[in-house]
Design an enzyme around this catalytic site. Structure first.
Site, PDB file in Angstrom:
ATOM      1  N   ASP A   1       0.812  -1.213   0.000  1.00  0.00           N
ATOM      2  CA  ASP A   1       0.000   0.000   0.000  1.00  0.00           C
ATOM      3  C   ASP A   1       0.848   1.267   0.000  1.00  0.00           C
ATOM      4  OD1 ASP A   1      -2.364  -1.376  -0.104  1.00  0.00           O
ATOM      5  OD2 ASP A   1      -2.796  -1.223   2.042  1.00  0.00           O
ATOM      6  N   GLY A   2       1.980   1.248   0.721  1.00  0.00           N
ATOM      7  CA  GLY A   2       2.859   2.424   0.750  1.00  0.00           C
ATOM      8  C   GLY A   2       3.407   2.755  -0.622  1.00  0.00           C
TER       9      GLY A   2
ATOM     10  N   ASP B   1      -1.462  12.725  21.909  1.00  0.00           N
ATOM     11  CA  ASP B   1      -0.225  12.483  21.167  1.00  0.00           C
ATOM     12  C   ASP B   1      -0.285  13.130  19.793  1.00  0.00           C
ATOM     13  OD1 ASP B   1       0.698  11.047  23.290  1.00  0.00           O
ATOM     14  OD2 ASP B   1       0.814   9.118  22.257  1.00  0.00           O
TER      15      ASP B   1
ATOM     16  N   ALA C   1      -6.366   2.694   7.668  1.00  0.00           N
ATOM     17  CA  ALA C   1      -4.929   2.727   7.957  1.00  0.00           C
ATOM     18  C   ALA C   1      -4.690   3.168   9.404  1.00  0.00           C
ATOM     19  CB  ALA C   1      -4.226   3.635   6.943  1.00  0.00           C
ATOM     20  N   TYR C   2      -3.872   4.188   9.605  1.00  0.00           N
ATOM     21  CA  TYR C   2      -3.502   4.640  10.958  1.00  0.00           C
ATOM     22  C   TYR C   2      -4.733   5.048  11.763  1.00  0.00           C
ATOM     23  CZ  TYR C   2      -0.557   7.137  14.420  1.00  0.00           C
ATOM     24  OH  TYR C   2       0.072   7.568  15.557  1.00  0.00           O
TER      25      TYR C   2
ATOM     26  N   LEU D   1      -7.703   3.845  11.743  1.00  0.00           N
ATOM     27  CA  LEU D   1      -8.363   2.654  12.292  1.00  0.00           C
ATOM     28  C   LEU D   1      -7.622   2.158  13.535  1.00  0.00           C
ATOM     29  CD1 LEU D   1     -10.477   0.360  12.028  1.00  0.00           C
ATOM     30  CD2 LEU D   1      -8.858  -0.820  10.542  1.00  0.00           C
TER      31      LEU D   1
END
Length: 280
Positions: A68-69, A167, A179-180, A182
């Site tokens: 994916d990246g 954060d 992605a992140y 989720l």
């Protein structure tokens, strides 16, 4: 038809997969183009090697070999010339890939025209003193390596919306919702729904939840950290982060550009999500 092949040469299977793709395309009388930077890896006689810009302009479609990246990186190039892309999965999750290495027979559909195009929204961001950037998955505003929380304010259409001690925050497209976002507790959003998803990262609160905004809204994230607080950084799709100083802002909105994914099957999005999450 001309196809630009973009392999991720870090993957051990990349050389074999690329060779197999070239062979399958050639069998279907489809021309292959590869960046000349990769010529030393291959001994092809029926491939056009040229500089990346030439390959990008000559191609009709971009075939990405990787995870994916790699596909996201290729998408950034694809939108500059308005070309569709598809992925051949060599990664772990493969949400964005259309076929696996054992399904290369589907490449014959490029010749027959038995495929369809799926357009997905992008996020456009303007960072103070850093210009415009695009995100296929997400824009992350977060702390550096210091183990301290940061203070962030979010405005919607220039009106104060919410403040976070956390954060950081993730602003994602529907594509990036798996992605992140989720992992940080955000919702899964069907990619045909155009919206902007805001998800806090480890918020210092009992009541912080993801927020979903209309794609027509413009969001602004402002760093409220002082000189004595940890640095705040902005990263688009995991690219090199940009430092955000106190009082500087990040504007996020839906881009006028879209990334075009070429699809060989009418696979249901929820079937894909269920399969990927079940096999983690």
């Amino acid at each position: 038809m001309n196809v630009l092949i973009m392999p991720n040469m870090i993957k051990p299977e990349a050389i074999k997969a690329t060779s197999d793709v070239v062979r399958e395309l050639s069998k279907n009388e489809i021309e292959s183009y590869i960046d000349i930077a990769y010529k030393s890896y291959f001994d092809f006689k029926d491939v056009h090697f040229a500089d990346f810009g030439t390959c990008l302009n000559k191609c009709d479609v971009i075939a990405v070999i990787g995870g994916d990246g790699t596909i996201i990186g290729a998408a950034k190039a694809a939108i500059t010339v308005d070309k569709p892309i598809f992925g051949i999965n060599l990664g772990t999750m493969g949400y964005l890939a259309q076929i696996n290495p054992n399904e290369l027979h589907k490449l014959s559909q490029l010749k027959s025209g038995d495929y369809h195009m799926e357009e997905r929204m992008l996020l456009e961001t303007r960072i103070t003193n850093a210009g415009k950037k695009y995100a296929v998955n997400d824009i992350v505003i977060s702390k550096g390596l210091i183990s301290k929380i940061v203070n962030i304010s979010v405005l919607c259409d220039q009106k104060p919306m919410v403040k976070y001690r956390a954060d950081g925050v993730i602003l994602s497209t529907p594509t990036g919702s798996t992605a992140y976002s989720l992992s940080a507790g955000g919702s899964v959003v069907d990619p045909i729904v155009e919206c902007i998803l805001l998800t806090p990262i480890c918020p210092h609160s009992l009541a912080s939840r993801s927020l979903i905004f209309s794609a027509e809204r413009e969001l602004t994230v402002v760093s409220q950290n002082s000189r004595n607080d940890p640095d705040v950084y902005v990263s688009c799709d995991g690219e090199t982060p940009i430092k955000l100083n106190f009082g500087e802002s990040v504007m996020i909105k839906k881009s006028d550009k879209k990334v075009k994914f070429l699809r060989f099957d009418q696979e249901n999005f929820y079937d894909i999500v269920s399969e990927k999450l079940t096999h983690i």
